[in-house]
Design a protein around this motif. Structure first.
Motif, mmCIF file in Angstrom:
data_model
loop_
_atom_site.group_PDB
_atom_site.id
_atom_site.type_symbol
_atom_site.label_atom_id
_atom_site.label_comp_id
_atom_site.label_asym_id
_atom_site.label_seq_id
_atom_site.Cartn_x
_atom_site.Cartn_y
_atom_site.Cartn_z
ATOM 1 N N ASN A 49 0.856 -1.177 0.000
ATOM 2 C CA ASN A 49 0.000 0.000 0.000
ATOM 3 C C ASN A 49 0.901 1.239 0.000
ATOM 4 O O ASN A 49 1.613 1.499 0.977
ATOM 5 C CB ASN A 49 -0.897 -0.024 1.237
ATOM 6 C CG ASN A 49 -1.940 1.048 1.238
ATOM 7 O OD1 ASN A 49 -1.806 2.056 0.552
ATOM 8 N ND2 ASN A 49 -2.982 0.862 2.024
ATOM 9 N N GLU A 50 0.858 2.001 -1.081
ATOM 10 C CA GLU A 50 1.724 3.174 -1.220
ATOM 11 C C GLU A 50 1.361 4.282 -0.239
ATOM 12 O O GLU A 50 2.200 5.115 0.116
ATOM 13 C CB GLU A 50 1.662 3.694 -2.656
ATOM 14 C CG GLU A 50 2.742 4.692 -2.982
ATOM 15 C CD GLU A 50 2.789 5.048 -4.454
ATOM 16 O OE1 GLU A 50 3.802 5.636 -4.856
ATOM 17 O OE2 GLU A 50 1.831 4.753 -5.187
ATOM 18 N N THR A 51 0.130 4.303 0.246
ATOM 19 C CA THR A 51 -0.305 5.337 1.182
ATOM 20 C C THR A 51 0.511 5.290 2.474
ATOM 21 O O THR A 51 0.814 6.325 3.058
ATOM 22 C CB THR A 51 -1.807 5.175 1.506
ATOM 23 O OG1 THR A 51 -2.519 5.045 0.277
ATOM 24 C CG2 THR A 51 -2.337 6.361 2.262
ATOM 25 N N TYR A 52 0.878 4.087 2.926
ATOM 26 C CA TYR A 52 1.702 3.970 4.133
ATOM 27 C C TYR A 52 3.072 4.612 3.913
ATOM 28 O O TYR A 52 3.612 5.246 4.813
ATOM 29 C CB TYR A 52 1.853 2.504 4.540
ATOM 30 C CG TYR A 52 0.663 1.991 5.308
ATOM 31 C CD1 TYR A 52 0.620 2.087 6.693
ATOM 32 C CD2 TYR A 52 -0.416 1.438 4.657
ATOM 33 C CE1 TYR A 52 -0.475 1.641 7.400
ATOM 34 C CE2 TYR A 52 -1.511 0.977 5.354
ATOM 35 C CZ TYR A 52 -1.536 1.084 6.730
ATOM 36 O OH TYR A 52 -2.620 0.646 7.429
ATOM 37 N N TYR A 53 3.633 4.424 2.724
ATOM 38 C CA TYR A 53 4.924 5.033 2.407
ATOM 39 C C TYR A 53 4.805 6.556 2.374
ATOM 40 O O TYR A 53 5.649 7.266 2.916
ATOM 41 C CB TYR A 53 5.430 4.494 1.067
ATOM 42 C CG TYR A 53 6.661 5.188 0.545
ATOM 43 C CD1 TYR A 53 7.844 5.200 1.267
ATOM 44 C CD2 TYR A 53 6.640 5.830 -0.686
ATOM 45 C CE1 TYR A 53 8.977 5.835 0.783
ATOM 46 C CE2 TYR A 53 7.767 6.461 -1.181
ATOM 47 C CZ TYR A 53 8.927 6.465 -0.440
ATOM 48 O OH TYR A 53 10.042 7.097 -0.915
ATOM 49 N N LYS A 54 3.736 7.072 1.794
ATOM 50 C CA LYS A 54 3.548 8.516 1.684
ATOM 51 C C LYS A 54 3.288 9.169 3.034
ATOM 52 O O LYS A 54 3.759 10.274 3.302
ATOM 53 C CB LYS A 54 2.394 8.828 0.724
ATOM 54 C CG LYS A 54 2.707 8.522 -0.721
ATOM 55 C CD LYS A 54 1.517 8.766 -1.611
ATOM 56 C CE LYS A 54 1.843 8.446 -3.055
ATOM 57 N NZ LYS A 54 0.668 8.552 -3.931
ATOM 58 N N GLU A 55 2.524 8.499 3.902
ATOM 59 C CA GLU A 55 2.157 9.100 5.187
ATOM 60 C C GLU A 55 3.187 8.865 6.293
ATOM 61 O O GLU A 55 3.396 9.720 7.143
ATOM 62 C CB GLU A 55 0.796 8.569 5.650
ATOM 63 C CG GLU A 55 -0.355 9.133 4.860
ATOM 64 C CD GLU A 55 -1.705 8.799 5.469
ATOM 65 O OE1 GLU A 55 -1.754 8.348 6.632
ATOM 66 O OE2 GLU A 55 -2.709 9.005 4.777
ATOM 67 N N HIS A 56 3.829 7.683 6.310
ATOM 68 C CA HIS A 56 4.719 7.327 7.422
ATOM 69 C C HIS A 56 6.187 7.223 7.043
ATOM 70 O O HIS A 56 7.037 7.088 7.924
ATOM 71 C CB HIS A 56 4.270 6.016 8.057
ATOM 72 C CG HIS A 56 2.926 6.089 8.712
ATOM 73 N ND1 HIS A 56 2.666 6.873 9.807
ATOM 74 C CD2 HIS A 56 1.750 5.483 8.403
ATOM 75 C CE1 HIS A 56 1.403 6.738 10.156
ATOM 76 N NE2 HIS A 56 0.825 5.894 9.322
ATOM 77 N N GLY A 57 6.504 7.212 5.753
ATOM 78 C CA GLY A 57 7.899 7.222 5.346
ATOM 79 C C GLY A 57 8.489 5.851 5.087
ATOM 80 O O GLY A 57 7.821 4.815 5.155
#
Length: 156
Positions: A49-57
């Motif tokens: 899930n790319e959203t985890y990378y965008k929000e948490h790094g």
């Protein structure tokens, strides 16, 4: 992060932490909503899930990758790869992988959109709703009592 960079990251984490190669594909899946990633049993690919990378790094992404690689390597070895299996839990501790993801910030914002609070007259069971509820049409799921509106954000 591009597809090639993600593939190289997963391959390097696999060699560094598991001392085994990752020979399949990894990709971002924009349709994932409630999970950080998933290991696909039939193809042996990993979706993140790319959203985890965008929000948490990157640190959170590396943790999710380690978690999914635990599923991957245990499944290929024929050991217990499911969350409840002892082999899986033990490997999580060894490679310092999280059992659960951090909650998404965007999900918290959705939860804040609750506008109505209802409660049962008999058992005081609380019901939070985004939309208005017809109290004549619905009853309490616990005791079948009458439901009434307690608080509305519109009134505040």
């Amino acid at each position: 992060m591009r597809q090639e960079e993600l593939q190289l990251l997963v391959e390097s984490i696999s060699l560094q932490w598991f001392e085994k190669p990752f020979r399949h594909k990894v990709m971002f899946n924009s349709r994932l909503r409630t999970t950080g990633g998933r290991y696909l049993l039939h193809t042996h690919n990993i979706e993140l899930n790319e959203t985890y990378y965008k929000e948490h790094g990157i640190d959170e992404l590396i943790g999710i990758i380690k978690h999914e690689l635990c599923h991957y390597h245990l499944h290929l070895e024929g050991k217990g790869y499911k969350h409840r299996d002892a082999d899986f839990r033990e490997l999580l501790k060894i490679v310092d992988a999280p059992r659960f993801c951090k909650p998404l910030i965007s999900k918290k914002r959705q939860q804040l959109s609750i506008k109505y609070m209802y409660a049962c007259v008999n058992c005081k069971q609380a019901y939070m709703r985004k939309r208005k509820l017809d109290t004549n049409k619905y009853m309490c799921g616990r005791c079948k009592g009458k439901i009434k509106l307690v608080k509305s954000i519109d009134e505040l």
